[in-house]
Enzyme design. Structure first.
Site, PDB file in Angstrom:
ATOM      1  N   CYS A 167       4.808   2.624   4.520  1.00 53.19           N
ATOM      2  CA  CYS A 167       4.327   1.404   5.171  1.00 53.19           C
ATOM      3  C   CYS A 167       5.246   1.127   6.355  1.00 53.19           C
ATOM      4  O   CYS A 167       6.421   1.456   6.328  1.00 53.19           O
ATOM      5  CB  CYS A 167       4.403   0.232   4.185  1.00 53.19           C
ATOM      6  SG  CYS A 167       3.774  -1.325   4.850  1.00 53.19           S
TER       7      CYS A 167
ATOM      8  N   CYS B 125      -4.179  -0.699  -9.416  1.00 55.88           N
ATOM      9  CA  CYS B 125      -3.554  -1.026  -8.129  1.00 55.88           C
ATOM     10  C   CYS B 125      -3.488   0.255  -7.312  1.00 55.88           C
ATOM     11  O   CYS B 125      -2.923   1.250  -7.768  1.00 55.88           O
ATOM     12  CB  CYS B 125      -2.158  -1.576  -8.403  1.00 55.88           C
ATOM     13  SG  CYS B 125      -1.190  -1.855  -6.916  1.00 55.88           S
TER      14      CYS B 125
ATOM     15  N   CYS C  92      10.788  -4.841   0.037  1.00 53.59           N
ATOM     16  CA  CYS C  92       9.767  -3.920  -0.457  1.00 53.59           C
ATOM     17  C   CYS C  92      10.215  -2.465  -0.340  1.00 53.59           C
ATOM     18  O   CYS C  92      10.621  -2.011   0.732  1.00 53.59           O
ATOM     19  CB  CYS C  92       8.469  -4.137   0.314  1.00 53.59           C
ATOM     20  SG  CYS C  92       7.133  -3.072  -0.238  1.00 53.59           S
TER      21      CYS C  92
ATOM     22  N   CYS D 105       5.872  -1.907  -6.085  1.00 46.30           N
ATOM     23  CA  CYS D 105       5.507  -1.150  -4.898  1.00 46.30           C
ATOM     24  C   CYS D 105       6.512  -0.116  -4.423  1.00 46.30           C
ATOM     25  O   CYS D 105       7.606  -0.467  -3.992  1.00 46.30           O
ATOM     26  CB  CYS D 105       5.441  -2.145  -3.747  1.00 46.30           C
ATOM     27  SG  CYS D 105       3.844  -2.663  -3.395  1.00 46.30           S
TER      28      CYS D 105
ATOM     29  N   GLU E 271       1.514   6.223  -5.083  1.00 55.76           N
ATOM     30  CA  GLU E 271       1.553   5.635  -6.415  1.00 55.76           C
ATOM     31  C   GLU E 271       0.324   4.801  -6.712  1.00 55.76           C
ATOM     32  O   GLU E 271      -0.293   4.243  -5.815  1.00 55.76           O
ATOM     33  CB  GLU E 271       2.732   4.667  -6.512  1.00 55.76           C
ATOM     34  CG  GLU E 271       4.052   5.310  -6.399  1.00 55.76           C
ATOM     35  CD  GLU E 271       5.155   4.273  -6.268  1.00 55.76           C
ATOM     36  OE1 GLU E 271       5.068   3.214  -6.905  1.00 55.76           O
ATOM     37  OE2 GLU E 271       6.092   4.549  -5.522  1.00 55.76           O
TER      38      GLU E 271
ATOM     39  N   CYS F 199       8.958  -5.250   5.401  1.00 54.73           N
ATOM     40  CA  CYS F 199       9.408  -6.377   4.568  1.00 54.73           C
ATOM     41  C   CYS F 199      10.705  -5.986   3.860  1.00 54.73           C
ATOM     42  O   CYS F 199      10.808  -4.910   3.280  1.00 54.73           O
ATOM     43  CB  CYS F 199       8.343  -6.766   3.545  1.00 54.73           C
ATOM     44  SG  CYS F 199       6.796  -7.295   4.295  1.00 54.73           S
TER      45      CYS F 199
END
Ligand code: SAH
Length: 345
Positions: free
Chosen positions: A109, A102, A116, A332, A89, A113
């Protein structure tokens, strides 16, 4: 296959020489690629050279799969397709002072977290420098003539410092005077805080703004929401930020997502003020974008204001980050996640 977009002019030059071509062609190829051109569009190169390039490599490694435009503020959320079938994205925000893009640095990832969406399915792979840069090329191709991406934030999916070498190469390419020539001062890199890498990055001497995803005023709270906090204490993290500040002279931006019942009350605002008092820094308050897979919620505008007021009373520079693209899964990893799920159905 060689990703030509990820090579510096000197490297393209070596490649030209290997192919028995004149060295000056390298500059032409570099300049075309950084204007977003394909090999076929490089009309000042011979047809035979263009054919050789096509045999050996790829020109633009990223393409636009879909664009979702916000009706609220014109923010565009891109789903980009990579050559191996993965997707990532990017978000393009148009402010009065220019366009900010961005970009993602990894497919997924692995930082974990809790709040997220990018990390829900782990990390699939690192992006190459060409794939990070390719997102900028794609975004530029959607803008009216005369307008270009002016600012870049490395705040999409992925942890930039978990893909260090490709990110450094990207930063050098995107700021190259013969390429897009985007000033490093207009680039922000956001990290959850890999402290050895923060120090290494400080030593690179690149005047990029470092954003640190802090999200908590103490280790106890941080450990609950960010696994990285089990590896590095807040003290060590702040010390690494101070080193960055010393080396680059650039103030640190602390990202702080307000999560209801976790880190958002007055006591925590005061604790945050104690932690960073006297440091050349700025706090970016983000009302949490609710991720429905987790039971974490954002706070009301009133609560954000109260937190902000406490920080201001304590003379901490802070602002509330403008929320953009709320109607298009702006946070995100949210869009990619949605698309992957729809694909499974
Ligand atoms: N891995 C890097 C960069 C990607 S995330 C980092 O951790 O900084 C970019 C920013 O968005 C980070 O500050 C991250 O903590 C924040 N973020 C992630 N999910 C969010 C959510 N649901 N609501 C608000 N901010 C979020």
């Amino acid at each position: 296959m060689i990703e030509y977009l990820g090579l510096f002019p000197e490297e393209i030059k070596q490649n030209m020489e290997q192919m028995g071509e004149k060295a000056f062609r390298a500059k032409q190829v570099f300049s075309w690629l950084h204007k977003g051109a394909s090999f076929d569009e490089m009309t000042n190169l011979s047809v035979s050279l263009r054919e050789k390039l096509k045999e050996n490599g790829v020109d633009q490694p990223v393409s636009i799969q879909s664009v979702h435009e916000s009706k609220l503020d014109g923010t565009k959320k891109f789903l980009f397709a990579l050559r191996d079938g993965n997707c990532i994205e990017g978000v393009l925000m148009r402010y009065h002072y220019g366009c900010t893009l961005c970009v993602s640095t990894q497919v997924g990832c692995r930082m974990g977290c809790l709040f997220c969406a990018s990390t829900l399915d782990g990390c699939v792979r690192n992006l190459t420098a060409a794939e990070i840069l390719g997102q900028v090329m794609c975004a530029n191709s959607t803008l009216p003539a005369g307008e270009r991406v002016h600012n870049i934030v490395l705040m999409g999916s992925g942890e930039p410092f978990d893909n260090y070498d490709n990110v450094i190469r990207f930063l050098k390419l995107v700021s190259h005077p013969e390429g897009l020539n985007i000033s490093l001062r207009h680039i922000s890199l956001s990290t959850c805080g890999l402290i050895e890498k923060i120090r290494q990055f400080a030593d690179e001497n690149l005047p990029v703004t470092l954003s640190l995803s802090l999200h908590a005023p103490n280790d106890e709270i941080r450990k609950k929401i960010m696994p990285i906090a089990k590896r590095y204490s807040i003290r060590e993290t702040i010390d690494a930020c101070k080193y960055y500040l010393e080396k680059t002279g650039r103030r640190i931006v602390f990202e702080y997502a307000l999560i209801d019942g976790v880190n958002a009350d007055e006591r925590q605002a005061n604790e945050l003020a104690d932690l960073i008092r006297g440091m050349q820094c700025h706090v970016n308050l983000i009302p949490l974008n609710t991720v429905k897979e987790r039971n974490l919620n954002g706070v009301s505008g009133k609560q954000v204001q109260a937190f902000l007021d406490t920080l201001e009373k304590r003379h901490i520079s802070a602002t509330r980050r403008r929320e953009m693209g709320d109607d298009i899964e702006g946070a995100c990893g949210q869009l990619r996640k949605k698309v992957l799920e729809e694909g499974k159905k």
